[in-house]
Motif scaffolding. Structure first.
Motif, PDB file in Angstrom:
ATOM      1  N   TRP A 370       0.850  -1.193   0.000  1.00 47.96           N
ATOM      2  CA  TRP A 370       0.000   0.000   0.000  1.00 47.96           C
ATOM      3  C   TRP A 370       0.880   1.235   0.000  1.00 47.96           C
ATOM      4  CZ3 TRP A 370      -4.761  -0.885  -1.204  1.00 47.96           C
ATOM      5  CH2 TRP A 370      -5.400  -2.050  -0.786  1.00 47.96           C
ATOM      6  N   PRO A 372       1.555   5.190   0.960  1.00 55.54           N
ATOM      7  CA  PRO A 372       1.080   6.234   1.878  1.00 55.54           C
ATOM      8  C   PRO A 372       0.341   7.311   1.093  1.00 55.54           C
ATOM      9  CG  PRO A 372       3.406   5.745   2.221  1.00 55.54           C
ATOM     10  CD  PRO A 372       3.013   5.077   0.949  1.00 55.54           C
ATOM     11  N   SER A 373      -0.565   7.994   1.767  1.00 60.25           N
ATOM     12  CA  SER A 373      -1.363   9.015   1.082  1.00 60.25           C
ATOM     13  C   SER A 373      -0.573  10.276   0.786  1.00 60.25           C
ATOM     14  CB  SER A 373      -2.597   9.358   1.935  1.00 60.25           C
ATOM     15  OG  SER A 373      -2.189   9.818   3.220  1.00 60.25           O
ATOM     16  N   GLU A 374       0.568  10.492   1.482  1.00 55.85           N
ATOM     17  CA  GLU A 374       1.371  11.691   1.246  1.00 55.85           C
ATOM     18  C   GLU A 374       2.828  11.419   1.637  1.00 55.85           C
ATOM     19  OE1 GLU A 374       0.239  13.827   5.512  1.00 55.85           O
ATOM     20  OE2 GLU A 374      -0.586  14.614   3.637  1.00 55.85           O
ATOM     21  N   TYR A 376       5.444  10.609  -0.081  1.00 54.68           N
ATOM     22  CA  TYR A 376       6.049   9.408  -0.644  1.00 54.68           C
ATOM     23  C   TYR A 376       6.625   9.725  -2.015  1.00 54.68           C
ATOM     24  CZ  TYR A 376       6.449   4.987  -3.145  1.00 54.68           C
ATOM     25  OH  TYR A 376       6.918   3.941  -3.900  1.00 54.68           O
ATOM     26  N   GLU A 403      -5.903   1.747  -7.679  1.00 52.51           N
ATOM     27  CA  GLU A 403      -6.585   2.515  -6.638  1.00 52.51           C
ATOM     28  C   GLU A 403      -7.977   1.937  -6.440  1.00 52.51           C
ATOM     29  OE1 GLU A 403      -8.228   6.932  -6.547  1.00 52.51           O
ATOM     30  OE2 GLU A 403      -6.060   6.893  -6.232  1.00 52.51           O
ATOM     31  N   THR A 407     -12.434   2.706  -1.435  1.00 55.13           N
ATOM     32  CA  THR A 407     -11.598   3.282  -0.367  1.00 55.13           C
ATOM     33  C   THR A 407     -10.592   4.287  -0.886  1.00 55.13           C
ATOM     34  OG1 THR A 407      -9.932   1.531  -0.537  1.00 55.13           O
ATOM     35  CG2 THR A 407     -11.812   1.137   0.929  1.00 55.13           C
ATOM     36  N   CYS A 408     -10.367   4.304  -2.220  1.00 57.31           N
ATOM     37  CA  CYS A 408      -9.393   5.209  -2.852  1.00 57.31           C
ATOM     38  C   CYS A 408      -7.975   4.965  -2.332  1.00 57.31           C
ATOM     39  CB  CYS A 408      -9.769   6.673  -2.643  1.00 57.31           C
ATOM     40  SG  CYS A 408     -11.340   7.113  -3.432  1.00 57.31           S
ATOM     41  N   CYS A 409      -7.697   3.778  -1.824  1.00 52.68           N
ATOM     42  CA  CYS A 409      -6.339   3.458  -1.343  1.00 52.68           C
ATOM     43  C   CYS A 409      -5.501   2.989  -2.523  1.00 52.68           C
ATOM     44  CB  CYS A 409      -6.392   2.354  -0.281  1.00 52.68           C
ATOM     45  SG  CYS A 409      -7.053   2.944   1.296  1.00 52.68           S
ATOM     46  N   PRO A 410      -4.366   3.630  -2.783  1.00 54.81           N
ATOM     47  CA  PRO A 410      -3.511   3.220  -3.897  1.00 54.81           C
ATOM     48  C   PRO A 410      -2.646   2.015  -3.517  1.00 54.81           C
ATOM     49  CG  PRO A 410      -2.560   5.132  -2.823  1.00 54.81           C
ATOM     50  CD  PRO A 410      -3.866   4.845  -2.129  1.00 54.81           C
ATOM     51  N   ASN A 411      -2.405   1.141  -4.484  1.00 53.61           N
ATOM     52  CA  ASN A 411      -1.603  -0.058  -4.268  1.00 53.61           C
ATOM     53  C   ASN A 411      -0.666  -0.217  -5.450  1.00 53.61           C
ATOM     54  OD1 ASN A 411      -1.554  -3.205  -5.132  1.00 53.61           O
ATOM     55  ND2 ASN A 411      -1.267  -2.966  -2.918  1.00 53.61           N
TER      56      ASN A 411
END
Length: 416
Positions: A370, A372-374, A376, A403, A407-411
């Motif tokens: 995963w 991080p949202s910022e 990175y 993504e 959840t909009c979580c990037p992988n």
């Protein structure tokens, strides 16, 4: 290739991996240790902590991003190790300049500096070279900072201003340089550059030119794609001619006669006009160096207002890989005698063709994590891989980026 320690740590490090994910083709990696490796990437800096390097202490701050992997390379100075391939290239270039360019007293015109410290100030690395404060080359993600004011040099050009200010007008600088970069056979966080600078007075530049006494170095005009606002067109064209002739002689000395060369216009903050040289080697065009007429503002600030100059920079690894047929940049750091003894030659100009050490194929592993949202950058991941996997890791490719729609979580999925 990647060791099991890399697979273990990469899923648990707090900076890059918050949750293990299924890798492609159904492989699942389990974290075996819930604690991050302390030396992988710098975490929150403790008050009063310092970086000890080359006998000096540097206080850490929020810019500090050195890894133990990179620190272990400082001071190795491969370019000064006798019979190392980088030493051979350096000596061949040095020998050429010593023979071709001789002063009035019969001594070499160009002086050589190959023991300068790789620790420089950010002013030396950027400001002295007229690199703007918002220029992307200053990014923390691309450089190794000791703190906000000191760093490991990103290019040997960081020494230009100091040497000019000391009164030198023709010199070569050779040294190790440091940049955070991707992982493949052509890139490494430490490599070696050779920098050349030469200044000319009006008399030196126009000597031998008919009616040269009437020609001038400087004028006040407008800047164009072909010249600076303070340089006359005559001076610019003569500088360009001398620079290209000097570098053509150099690569001909290295590669032999009959070499096909072409020049490509490019941009550097500290030269204008600027060029890259490409050579046709075995049917393929390869970029081997960058160069240009030095920005007069830089020359003036160093105290050489009555002179005009050119500069060039080349990568020693790049040349050595082409000349000696070395396929992977990691090999330059090998201490294996099977590698080093291939370059123990009695004549530095002797032709050498590298013989591979192993015939075993590479092992490929897929790793998903995963993002991080910022805060990175891809180079954070590369530093982590290099620190844990060392030089076993040959290449890292981004295979897929996903993504989650809810959840909009990037992988990310990387292959190493």
């Amino acid at each position: 290739m990647v060791c099991s320690a890399l697979r273990r740590v990469i899923h648990v490090h707090i900076c890059l991996a918050r949750k293990a994910s299924h890798a492609r083709r159904g492989y699942q990696h389990q974290a075996r240790d819930s604690r991050p490796a302390a030396s992988v990437l710098p975490a929150q800096v403790a008050p009063g902590s310092v970086v000890e390097l080359l006998g000096k202490s540097y206080p850490q701050d929020d810019h500090t991003n050195l890894t133990q992997k990179v620190l272990s390379k400082v001071g190795r100075n491969l370019h000064n190790q006798q019979h190392h391939p980088l030493w051979l290239i350096k000596e061949r270039v040095k020998e050429h300049f010593y023979r071709q360019y001789v002063g009035r007293s019969g001594t070499p015109l160009f002086s050589v500096y190959d023991h300068l410290s790789p620790v420089v100030t950010t002013w030396q690395n950027f400001d002295s070279l007229l690199i703007p404060a918002d220029h992307p080359s200053r990014k923390k993600g691309d450089n190794y900072y000791l703190n906000q004011t000191h760093m490991l040099r990103a290019h040997t050009s960081a020494h230009q201003w100091d040497l000019l200010h000391a009164g030198l007008n023709a010199f070569l600088v050779v040294g190790d340089v440091y940049r955070r970069d991707q992982i493949d056979s052509q890139h490494y966080p430490v490599f070696h550059q050779l920098e050349g600078v030469r200044l000319f007075s009006k008399h030196e530049l126009f000597a031998g030119i008919q009616d040269g006494e009437s020609l001038q170095l400087f004028e006040q005009s407008s800047r164009s794609g072909h010249k600076q606002e303070t340089h006359t067109m005559e001076a610019t064209k003569l500088m360009e001619f001398d620079l290209k002739q000097t570098l053509t002689r150099l690569v001909t000395h290295l590669f032999g006669d009959g070499l096909e060369i072409r020049w490509v216009d490019c941009y550097f903050p500290f030269t204008h006009p600027s060029f890259e040289m490409e050579i046709n080697f075995h049917g393929e065009w390869l970029e081997v160096l960058g160069c240009g007429v030095m920005e007069q503002q830089l020359v003036n600030s160093a105290g050489a207002q009555d002179q005009i100059g050119w500069a060039f920079g080349l990568g020693l690894e790049r040349l050595a890989m082409i000349l000696y047929d070395i396929p992977d940049i990691r090999l330059f750091w090998s201490e294996d005698e099977r590698f080093l003894k291939q370059f123990c030659v009695s004549d530095i100009n002797q032709k050498v063709k590298f013989q591979p050490l192993s015939r075993y194929p590479a092992l490929i592993n897929d790793i998903s994590f995963w993002l991080p949202s910022e805060n990175y950058a891809e180079n954070d991941f590369y530093d982590l891989v290099r620190t844990i996997g060392g030089d076993l890791v040959e290449k890292v490719d981004l295979i897929d980026k996903f993504e989650h729609p809810n959840t909009c979580c990037p992988n990310c999925l990387s292959s190493t």
